[in-house]
Every structure is written in C-alpha cells, then in structure tokens.
Design a protein around this motif. Sequence first.
Motif: not given
Length: 462
Positions: A360-362, A392-395, A422-425, A449-451
């Motif tokens: 988690n890096m949100s 999994t989380d870069m929000s 692995s990112v889902t959010n 995260y697509t950018m």
Amino acid sequence: MEKQISSRKFKTTVISMCLGFFMVVGAVIGVWAATTQNYKAGFNVSYSVGDNVAAKVRTEYFIPNLDSDGDGYQDGAITVTTNEAGDTVTEEDGYVHFGAGEDSSEKSVEIGNLKLSPQTPKVYFYFTICSELENGYIQVILGEDYQQQNISVTTKYYNTSAFTSSSSASTVSNAAYANKQYDNVSGRGVKIIRVEIAVKDTNKPATIEGDLSLGLYYSEKEQNVSTLSKSKLLSYAYIEGEDYWEDEYEDHIINSPLSNSYLVFDYIQNHPTYSKTGTDLSEAGDGSIWACKVGTTVYILSKDTIALPADSSYLFYNFDHGGPMSDDPSYDADGDWWDARYANLQGLTFNNIDTSNVTNMSYMFMTGEHSNGRDWYFATLDLSKFDTSSVTDMSYMFAVDENGFVCPFFTIYVSTLWSTASVTNGSEMFDGCGNLVGAVEYDWDKVDYTMANWETGYLTLK
C-alpha cells in the motif's frame, strides 16, 4: 551476539570501488552521438578491506554484440586485472584476494577503452564476491551516486553456493538475478552484483558521471534487513500546534527535527563518525533503525537494509493545516490549527531502502492543503530504488488534497524496478500534479495509475 568490528577498522572493512565517471577527460562514460563513432569509458576501481572479512573479488565487464576483432563472433566478458599504471594486481585466478586479519591495504584496477557505439549501446559490470570464511556471513553494501542524461542504470543481485569461481559471471542467466541486496554471502558462498548501464535513446546525447562504492562487512545473520515503523516515523515528523497564527507558526516549526531539513535514508557504514544511536524508528523496537540530525540533514540510519512496512500509506504525506484527513494515522481529533508534518522539507534521498514487500503506497507522497509556501522545497523526487512489484494500492500517491494547490514535483525518477502490474487501485494518483512532466506533458484529465510509467506517462526512467 554479532561479531564486533573495532572502530579503528570500521571504515576500512570495505571493498571500496570508486568508479569515477568524467566527461571527455579522464574516465569517460560518455559523450554519446547517434553515429557510428565509438566513445570510450574508463573506471578506476579501488579495493580495501580490514578486519574479519576474508574474500576475493573479481571485476568483469561485458558489452553485448561487440565484435572487436571482426571475426564474426561476439566478444566475451573481460576480466580486469591491471591498475591505471598497467601493473597486474590480481592473482592468477583474476581475483583480488583479501585475508581476515590483514592490515588495511588498497589495490585498484582500471577499466578502460570500452568501445561503445550506437550498435553497442550497453555495458554490464559484474562484481563477483567469493567468501573465504568457513562460518558467518559477509554483508555487501552497494552505494551508487550517478548524474546521468539519457542513461539508465539497473542493479541486480545473485546469491549462490554453487557458482564455480573460475566461471564468468556473464554466464549467469538474467532470470537468476533479483532485487535483494540484503541477502548476505554465506560461508564459502558467492554473491554477484550486475550493474547494467544503457543508453535509452540512441538518437540523443547521453552522459553519465558519478561514483560507485562496494562495502563488505562481517555478519552472523543470513540477512541484514530491518523494518521501519510507520507510526514512529510519523510521530517523529509530526509538529503539534496550539492555535498558532501564521507568524507564530513560522517560529514554532523551527524546533521540529524535520522542518527546514533534508531527509536521507542511508547505511551507518557510509557515515562511520555519525551517532550509532538516536530516536528509535524500528518496528522491532531494538534500535536497529534510528534518526539523528547532523547540521541541516536528518539521517534515518541502520547497518541493515531499511525495509518499508507493507502498509506505507501516508508515510511521507506533507501537510500543514488544522489536522489531516481523519483516516491519516496521525490525525489530531482536536484539530489544532497549524499542525504539520515534514514542513519545509528541503530534500528526500533514499540511499538505503527496500520496498519489495510494500503493498500500500496510497497517499504516500501527497502534498497537504494549506501548505502553500511551507511545503517541500525540492522539485525532483528520486524513487529509482523503489521496487513496486507487490504494490496493489497507489491511489492519491502524489496527489494534492485540496483544489488550487499544485504538487511541487517537476520530475519523478524511477528505474526498471518500478511496476504497476499488481495495482488494483490507482485512482487520482497524480491529481493536481500540474508541474509534472515525464514522457508526456501533464493532462488534468489523466491522473490515474495508467500514467505511472516512463514511456507514455509522467515518470522519468533513471
């Protein structure tokens, strides 16, 4: 008990490899031109070792697709055996040998005349460390400090007990290497470090300069890794206000250890004169990671590799207002005005970091509201040591949490360790990052995260 190394020998229980990169004069790794003209590269590699470590070290380089004699066959890896003066400094096996208990001494080898060209735009350096200890382990610390243009540097590690020292490290499969610096060399075992230096775009100029150092230290552990405590770091960085007005606030934050300071994660071995104790920031509570301030720099130090916790959300979230979001772990329910964290931070450097287990890096580098004029005073964020394969989380990772304010970063560097597989959010990851430019200019409608890549996104490959 881990074997102690005397303070007299602490600095010299190291194989120090000073790879000096220099443009045009001396050790040259590049003035790249998109032509068939070769350019040369040269490196001075010096070794020294002190107490408790018995090992031998070999340096090789390999340039893929190079056929220097024109016989139609690719050249193999070259073992470096001589110093700048042309004197042979290795033994017959091609290794520099160091025995435990020897007086500290220095030997050096010179890597030169690397014939790189647009047809051969890549070179691999291999450093093979063979332990000659029967018991115990050798901790290997690689330090890298590069300034580069249009060059990528990728470093990987391979530990084994089956490698034959007479074999070339270039024969090891690429798939065998991993991003695990903290695995120590076992008794009679081998560690190979592979450094890949490659031109990214052969149609553009490319240069690189800097230093590389390699330290060897005795250890009784199979791995030297300690996990950072998220709550302790947030508490250390936190400034609690008491309804301060703005002018009073400016005086108040001066007393915070991280305000108006640089923050550097590093190995204590790289700073032998610095304090071996300080504010404990380790998850284990054993003092294996600590903070100490030297001048205007706060060092997060350890003799181990510093691993970030699985949940690293909000870890470097910079805010400066009447209390952060309620789900922030340091939220102050009283909402005292002008509470802050990382206020006026001048720089953030990760010389010692492992993120391979972070999920988690949100909100990790989010810039908080009302930080206008009192936020981070640096425009470049270097995350080239960040392995994000498990995240999994870069929000909201780099976002700004209030409209009207802009993320301070102009450039975010990453390496080939960076992955979003692995990112889902990854929603709103770059929200408000109007200054940020990578492969493309910022688009306010494209902020997820697509950018988060260096080919069609906002990141820059280092």
